[in-house]
Design a protein around this motif. Structure first.
Motif, short mmCIF file in Angstrom:
data_model
loop_
_atom_site.label_atom_id
_atom_site.label_comp_id
_atom_site.label_asym_id
_atom_site.label_seq_id
_atom_site.Cartn_x
_atom_site.Cartn_y
_atom_site.Cartn_z
N VAL A 84 0.84 -1.21 0.00
CA VAL A 84 0.00 0.00 0.00
C VAL A 84 0.87 1.26 0.00
N VAL A 85 1.86 1.30 0.86
CA VAL A 85 2.73 2.48 0.94
C VAL A 85 3.48 2.68 -0.38
N SER A 86 4.02 1.61 -0.96
CA SER A 86 4.79 1.75 -2.20
C SER A 86 3.91 2.16 -3.38
N LEU A 87 2.72 1.58 -3.49
CA LEU A 87 1.83 1.93 -4.60
C LEU A 87 1.36 3.38 -4.51
N LEU A 88 0.90 3.80 -3.33
CA LEU A 88 0.43 5.18 -3.18
C LEU A 88 1.58 6.17 -3.36
N SER A 89 2.76 5.82 -2.88
CA SER A 89 3.91 6.71 -3.06
C SER A 89 4.27 6.84 -4.53
N THR A 90 4.22 5.74 -5.27
CA THR A 90 4.53 5.78 -6.70
C THR A 90 3.51 6.60 -7.46
N ILE A 91 2.23 6.41 -7.15
CA ILE A 91 1.18 7.18 -7.84
C ILE A 91 1.35 8.67 -7.56
N GLY A 92 1.58 9.03 -6.30
CA GLY A 92 1.78 10.44 -5.98
C GLY A 92 3.01 11.03 -6.64
N VAL A 131 4.77 8.62 5.95
CA VAL A 131 5.79 7.91 5.18
C VAL A 131 5.61 8.14 3.69
N ILE A 132 4.37 8.04 3.22
CA ILE A 132 4.09 8.26 1.80
C ILE A 132 4.47 9.68 1.40
N GLY A 133 4.09 10.67 2.23
CA GLY A 133 4.40 12.06 1.92
C GLY A 133 5.90 12.31 1.84
N SER A 134 6.66 11.72 2.76
CA SER A 134 8.12 11.91 2.73
C SER A 134 8.74 11.27 1.49
N LEU A 135 8.25 10.09 1.10
CA LEU A 135 8.78 9.43 -0.10
C LEU A 135 8.46 10.23 -1.36
N VAL A 136 7.23 10.74 -1.45
CA VAL A 136 6.83 11.53 -2.62
C VAL A 136 7.62 12.83 -2.68
N LEU A 137 7.76 13.50 -1.53
CA LEU A 137 8.43 14.80 -1.49
C LEU A 137 9.88 14.71 -1.94
N LEU A 138 10.53 13.58 -1.67
CA LEU A 138 11.95 13.44 -1.97
C LEU A 138 12.22 12.70 -3.29
N SER A 139 11.16 12.23 -3.97
CA SER A 139 11.36 11.41 -5.17
C SER A 139 10.83 12.04 -6.45
N TRP A 140 9.94 13.04 -6.37
CA TRP A 140 9.32 13.57 -7.58
C TRP A 140 10.30 14.25 -8.54
N PRO A 141 11.45 14.82 -8.09
CA PRO A 141 12.34 15.48 -9.07
C PRO A 141 12.83 14.57 -10.18
N VAL A 142 13.05 13.29 -9.89
CA VAL A 142 13.52 12.37 -10.94
C VAL A 142 12.45 12.22 -12.01
N MET A 202 10.23 1.90 -9.48
CA MET A 202 10.10 2.72 -8.29
C MET A 202 9.26 2.04 -7.21
N ILE A 203 8.27 1.24 -7.60
CA ILE A 203 7.47 0.52 -6.61
C ILE A 203 8.37 -0.40 -5.78
N GLY A 204 9.26 -1.13 -6.45
CA GLY A 204 10.19 -1.98 -5.73
C GLY A 204 11.12 -1.18 -4.84
N SER A 205 11.57 -0.03 -5.33
CA SER A 205 12.45 0.81 -4.51
C SER A 205 11.74 1.34 -3.28
N PHE A 206 10.47 1.69 -3.43
CA PHE A 206 9.71 2.21 -2.29
C PHE A 206 9.40 1.11 -1.27
N ILE A 207 9.25 -0.11 -1.73
CA ILE A 207 9.08 -1.22 -0.77
C ILE A 207 10.32 -1.32 0.11
#
Length: 323
Positions: A118-126, A188-199, A250-255
């Motif tokens: 759940v965390v990895s999927l929502l983080s990837t979508i965001g 956790v999702i917000g922190s992953l999205v905030l630090l990953s969107w530039p790529v 990215m889903i695998g990386s977020f897991i």
């Protein structure tokens, strides 16, 4: 053997032959004309021939079903502990044994898939939505808008991923906080999205820059098509390929990132069941009870590798040079 070039000079095709040869449709086995396939259609045909795709897809489907319906795989309670069976080794009664508090490790591994998936999927979508939107705007508008958005992206690029996540989660989820399970997940999702969107922004921007001057885009603009129509009808479908590849990986990386943050004690916390939490709890018993660490680690590694292998298979299918 006859020279094909000479034959083409001697034999002049009739007009109807030229029409049939220039038609983009291809003849099927029954003589029917088939529509030309798109890039995704060709990629799907190529994917179906790859054993790597089917192996990774099978594991991914298994983990998704496990996450959504854990009761299909186990009837045990992941939080029910009996100290009398503390660190009892795997047996027919408990396939993966019991942990320090006497809880069924197999049930905890099954239920732990939910938090990670759940965390990895929502983080990837965001991440894809935010980074992709900013990338489209920067690449299509250009000028000072592109310069401003690119400089903001550079600022976020300079933030170390792990250190940034530690600062964010320690601030909002530190000792004494009374956040609920879903509040912690969204942090956790917000922190992953905030630090990953530039790529993602960089990938989308480069794709838009390479596509927006194509002939069909120029023609659509000359015919008076609106900006929204050009973006959603022409640009976006032709710029999704690199995002599909990167999003899958990215889903695998977020897991792995979620498990790392939970292992450090700043991500998900008990009583939430997570692979990272299980690994954290088992690290002190590695020598006496290695099975406590082996099983959650095996599921974690398998899940990460499945998404990475799927992304690699999709990349090869979408890149004509690698076929």
């Amino acid at each position: 053997m006859s020279d094909p070039s000479a034959a083409s000079i001697v034999s002049t095709p009739r007009p109807e032959q030229l029409t049939e040869a220039s038609s983009p449709a291809t003849a099927g086995p029954a003589g029917k004309k088939e529509k030309p396939r798109s890039l995704l259609g060709d990629a799907w045909i190529d994917l179906r021939r790859k054993p790597l795709f089917w192996i990774s897809a099978t594991f991914i489907v298994l983990f998704v079903v496990m996450s959504a319906f854990p009761s299909l795989f186990t009837s045990g309670d992941p939080t029910d502990g009996v100290l009398a069976r503390s660190r009892v080794e795997p047996s027919s009664d408990a396939w993966f044994g019991y942990d320090v508090q006497g809880r069924d490790v197999y049930a905890r591994v099954i239920y732990g898939a939910n938090a990670s998936i759940v965390v990895s999927l929502l983080s990837t979508i965001g991440t894809l939505l935010i980074g992709g939107t900013i990338g489209i705007i920067a690449g299509y508008k250009g000028g000072w808008i592109d310069g401003l958005l690119s400089r903001i992206t550079d600022i976020f690029f300079g933030l170390p991923f792990v250190l940034g996540a530690i600062v964010i989660l320690t601030t909002f989820n530190g000792a004494g906080s009374n956040n609920s399970e879903w509040e912690i997940k969204f942090l956790v999702i917000g922190s992953l999205v905030l630090l990953s969107w530039p790529v993602v922004m960089r990938l989308m921007r480069s794709s838009v820059l390479a596509t927006k001057e194509a002939d069909y885009i120029v023609a659509a603009r000359a015919m008076g098509a609106s900006t929204g129509r050009i973006i959603f009808k022409h640009l976006l479908p032709n710029c999704l390929a690199p995002l599909l590849v990167y999003g899958t990986i990215m889903i695998g990386s977020f897991i792995g990132a979620e498990a790392t943050l939970s292992f450090l004690g700043i991500g998900l916390q008990s009583p939430v069941v997570s692979w990272g939490i299980m690994i954290n709890e088992a690290q002190n018993y590695l020598r006496v009870s290695p099975f406590l660490l082996f099983f959650p680690s095996a599921f974690l590694v398998t899940a990460v590798l499945s998404f990475v292998m799927l992304g690699e298979a999709v990349r090869e299918a979408l890149d004509p040079k690698l076929r």
